[in-house]
Design an enzyme around this catalytic site. Structure first.
Site, short mmCIF file in Angstrom:
data_model
loop_
_atom_site.label_atom_id
_atom_site.label_comp_id
_atom_site.label_asym_id
_atom_site.label_seq_id
_atom_site.Cartn_x
_atom_site.Cartn_y
_atom_site.Cartn_z
NE ARG A 1 23.08 2.98 36.05
CZ ARG A 1 23.43 2.19 35.06
NH1 ARG A 1 24.22 1.17 35.30
NH2 ARG A 1 23.02 2.43 33.83
CG HIS B 1 13.57 9.65 28.12
ND1 HIS B 1 12.90 9.00 29.13
CD2 HIS B 1 14.84 9.85 28.57
CE1 HIS B 1 13.73 8.81 30.15
NE2 HIS B 1 14.91 9.30 29.83
CG ASN C 1 16.92 6.76 37.74
OD1 ASN C 1 17.16 6.68 36.54
ND2 ASN C 1 17.15 5.77 38.57
CD GLU D 1 18.29 11.79 30.55
OE1 GLU D 1 18.69 12.06 31.69
OE2 GLU D 1 17.43 10.90 30.32
CE LYS E 1 19.62 1.97 35.36
NZ LYS E 1 18.91 3.13 35.94
CE LYS F 1 24.36 5.98 32.44
NZ LYS F 1 23.13 5.85 31.69
NE ARG G 1 20.17 -20.47 28.63
CZ ARG G 1 20.18 -21.62 27.98
NH1 ARG G 1 21.24 -21.99 27.29
NH2 ARG G 1 19.13 -22.41 28.03
CG HIS H 1 10.17 6.79 33.61
ND1 HIS H 1 10.99 5.97 34.34
CD2 HIS H 1 10.92 7.19 32.55
CE1 HIS H 1 12.18 5.89 33.75
NE2 HIS H 1 12.16 6.62 32.67
CD GLU I 1 18.96 2.78 39.51
OE1 GLU I 1 19.32 2.97 38.34
OE2 GLU I 1 17.80 2.95 39.90
CG HIS J 1 14.81 9.72 34.74
ND1 HIS J 1 15.57 10.86 34.88
CD2 HIS J 1 15.27 9.11 33.61
CE1 HIS J 1 16.44 10.93 33.88
NE2 HIS J 1 16.28 9.88 33.10
P1 NAD Z 1 15.04 7.86 20.02
O1 NAD Z 1 15.87 6.67 20.03
O2 NAD Z 1 13.57 7.71 19.81
O3 NAD Z 1 15.61 8.86 18.92
C1 NAD Z 1 14.96 10.09 18.69
C2 NAD Z 1 14.58 10.27 17.22
O4 NAD Z 1 15.74 10.68 16.49
C3 NAD Z 1 14.06 9.04 16.53
O5 NAD Z 1 13.07 9.39 15.62
C4 NAD Z 1 15.31 8.53 15.82
O6 NAD Z 1 15.02 7.70 14.73
C5 NAD Z 1 15.91 9.81 15.36
N1 NAD Z 1 17.35 9.82 15.11
C6 NAD Z 1 18.30 9.11 15.76
N2 NAD Z 1 19.51 9.53 15.35
C7 NAD Z 1 19.32 10.47 14.42
C8 NAD Z 1 20.18 11.28 13.65
N3 NAD Z 1 21.51 11.25 13.81
N4 NAD Z 1 19.65 12.14 12.75
C9 NAD Z 1 18.30 12.23 12.63
N5 NAD Z 1 17.43 11.54 13.35
C10 NAD Z 1 17.94 10.66 14.25
O7 NAD Z 1 15.19 8.73 21.37
P2 NAD Z 1 16.42 9.07 22.30
O8 NAD Z 1 16.10 10.39 22.87
O9 NAD Z 1 17.70 8.88 21.61
O10 NAD Z 1 16.33 7.95 23.43
C11 NAD Z 1 15.21 7.86 24.27
C12 NAD Z 1 15.12 6.45 24.81
O11 NAD Z 1 16.28 6.18 25.59
C13 NAD Z 1 13.93 6.23 25.71
O12 NAD Z 1 13.32 5.02 25.39
C14 NAD Z 1 14.53 6.16 27.11
O13 NAD Z 1 13.80 5.36 27.97
C15 NAD Z 1 15.88 5.59 26.81
N6 NAD Z 1 16.91 5.90 27.81
C16 NAD Z 1 17.65 4.87 28.28
C17 NAD Z 1 18.66 5.11 29.18
C18 NAD Z 1 19.55 3.99 29.63
O14 NAD Z 1 20.33 4.18 30.56
N7 NAD Z 1 19.48 2.84 29.00
C19 NAD Z 1 18.92 6.42 29.61
C20 NAD Z 1 18.13 7.44 29.12
C21 NAD Z 1 17.13 7.17 28.20
N1 GLY Z 2 19.78 6.69 32.84
C1 GLY Z 2 19.90 6.24 34.18
C2 GLY Z 2 20.94 5.20 34.37
O1 GLY Z 2 21.60 4.79 33.45
O2 GLY Z 2 21.12 4.73 35.46
#
Ligand code: NAD
Ligand code: GLY
Length: 360
Positions: A240, A264, A244, A184, A142, A226, A120, A251, A236, A247
């Site tokens: 907030r 992404h 997006n 972003e 998030k 942010k 939990r 998406h 949100e 997005h």
């Molecule tokens: P990712 O986590 O897939 O990383 C991209 C690639 O880079 C992967 O292959 C990873 O293994 C590799 N990698 C990571 N660090 C590295 C490094 N230092 N050197 C070499 N390779 C490395 O993608 P991302 O772009 O980091 O994140 C995208 C994800 O984040 C999506 O799922 C998206 O929905 C999510 N997201 C969430 C929020 C939120 O607020 N929680 C906001 C934006 C995006």
């Molecule tokens: N990436 C959008 C949010 O964190 O609200």
């Protein structure tokens, strides 16, 4: 190193941005309730940075275990999430053990979600290693996994104890991923920080060349935007949602093309251009502003046209968006550079036309 704060009362936490932070045990230790952690990472990041982080932790007397997940957006699923629970239970982790997410946004989102559910709720720390995760996903709480019908559809708001953004880790990031992160970064300029947009127009090539000073400035400025938005509207209910921009369309691209096909950030870039084309059609934005933004995305090495899924298919996918309220699609639109608005006033015909005009 610079430190920002996400101000959420007693759940406030620091974001440290700097170089060589993975070796700094003194930054991590004050946030551990118990000298035991589980590091969650993936098969790409583990060979690059896991040993360094483990050495820092064990050197400080912390019992550190790790779980290495498969890499990719297509693995942001229940099945992979279960591997984290298997590791937590297998190692007898307690409610006061800390989960450390070491990787990009996929690891951060999944690790955070696992932490929100395990017994939990256990504490967790974000150690983001992509540009995208350092400027966006690691901050704000998030967490989620994907569902075949929609991106990030199952998750929780759950804040970390600490974000440790070591920009030295960006040295090993593939160029395509660096560009995806810039989508972003540019977003903050577009929705609320016009001076930052102007700075990005002047410095995008330095960012692509991985100039440390430019990267540190961009990560700090993005996180500061942010952190402010999250402090104002954690759940949100209003402001907030502006984060997006692009997005809802993005998406749809990610889900429609199959997770992992478009990154992404790439989908957000093309999606932002659809949102801007719609804003122009609705008389909110000038053609000159659309051109100016498109130009910056192109210089950042990002796609500015979405894939031709068919406008009707986009709309079908977009109906799963989390901003849909009472069955009505609410979209983030732009009134000018630095001025985003949320609106449910777009006519379906304009949305379909904007998609058709922006996809090749
Ligand atoms: P990712 O986590 O897939 O990383 C991209 C690639 O880079 C992967 O292959 C990873 O293994 C590799 N990698 C990571 N660090 C590295 C490094 N230092 N050197 C070499 N390779 C490395 O993608 P991302 O772009 O980091 O994140 C995208 C994800 O984040 C999506 O799922 C998206 O929905 C999510 N997201 C969430 C929020 C939120 O607020 N929680 C906001 C934006 C995006
Ligand atoms: N990436 C959008 C949010 O964190 O609200």
């Amino acid at each position: 190193m610079q430190t920002l704060t996400v101000s959420l009362g007693e759940r406030s936490y620091p974001i440290h941005v700097g170089t060589d932070l993975l070796s700094r045990a003194e930054l991590l230790l004050p946030h551990l309730k118990q000298k035991k952690v589980l590091v969650v990472t993936n098969t790409t990041v583990a060979p690059l940075y896991l040993d360094r982080l483990m050495a820092t932790l064990t050197g400080a007397g912390v019992s550190a275990l790790s779980v290495v997940l498969p890499d990719g957006e297509q693995y942001k699923t229940w099945e992979t999430l279960n591997l984290i629970f298997d590791a937590l239970l297998g190692a007898h982790c307690e409610r006061s053990t800390t989960l450390i997410a070491l990787g990009g946004g996929v690891i951060g989102d999944m690790g955070g979600f696992a932490a929100s559910c395990y017994q939990r709720g256990m504490p967790f720390i974000q150690v983001p290693t992509t540009l995208l995760s350092q400027v966006d996903s690691s901050v704000g709480g998030k967490t989620a996994i994907n569902h075949p019908l929609g991106k990030n559809m199952v998750g929780a708001f759950y804040q970390p104890q600490l974000v440790l953004a070591d920009i030295s880790t960006l040295d090993t990031l593939p160029d395509r991923e660096l560009c995806a992160g810039l989508a972003e970064v540019i977003k903050y300029g577009l929705i609320r920080d016009p001076d930052f947009f102007v700075w990005l127009e002047a410095n995008v090539e330095s960012l692509l060349a991985r100039d440390r000073e430019a990267l540190a400035f961009a990560v700090n400025r993005s996180c500061s935007n942010k952190a402010e938005v999250v402090a104002n509207d954690e759940r949100e209910t209003g402001e907030r949602a502006l984060l997006n921009l692009g997005h809802t369309f993005g998406h749809a691209i990610e889900t429609g093309m199959g997770y992992g096909e478009w990154l992404h950030g790439e989908a957000v870039s093309a999606g932002t251009l659809i949102a801007l084309e719609l804003s122009r059609r609705m008389g909110l934005l000038t053609v000159d502003d659309v051109f100016r933004v498109k130009n910056l995305f192109v210089r950042a090495g990002l796609p500015v046209c979405g894939p031709k899924l068919g406008a009707a298919r986009y709309l079908e996918l977009m109906r799963h968006d989390k901003k849909v309220q009472d069955g009505k699609l609410r979209l983030v639109l732009l009134k000018g550079i630095g001025q985003a608005v949320i609106s449910d006033a777009a006519r379906e015909s304009d949305i379909l036309d904007a998609i058709d005009a922006s996809c090749t």
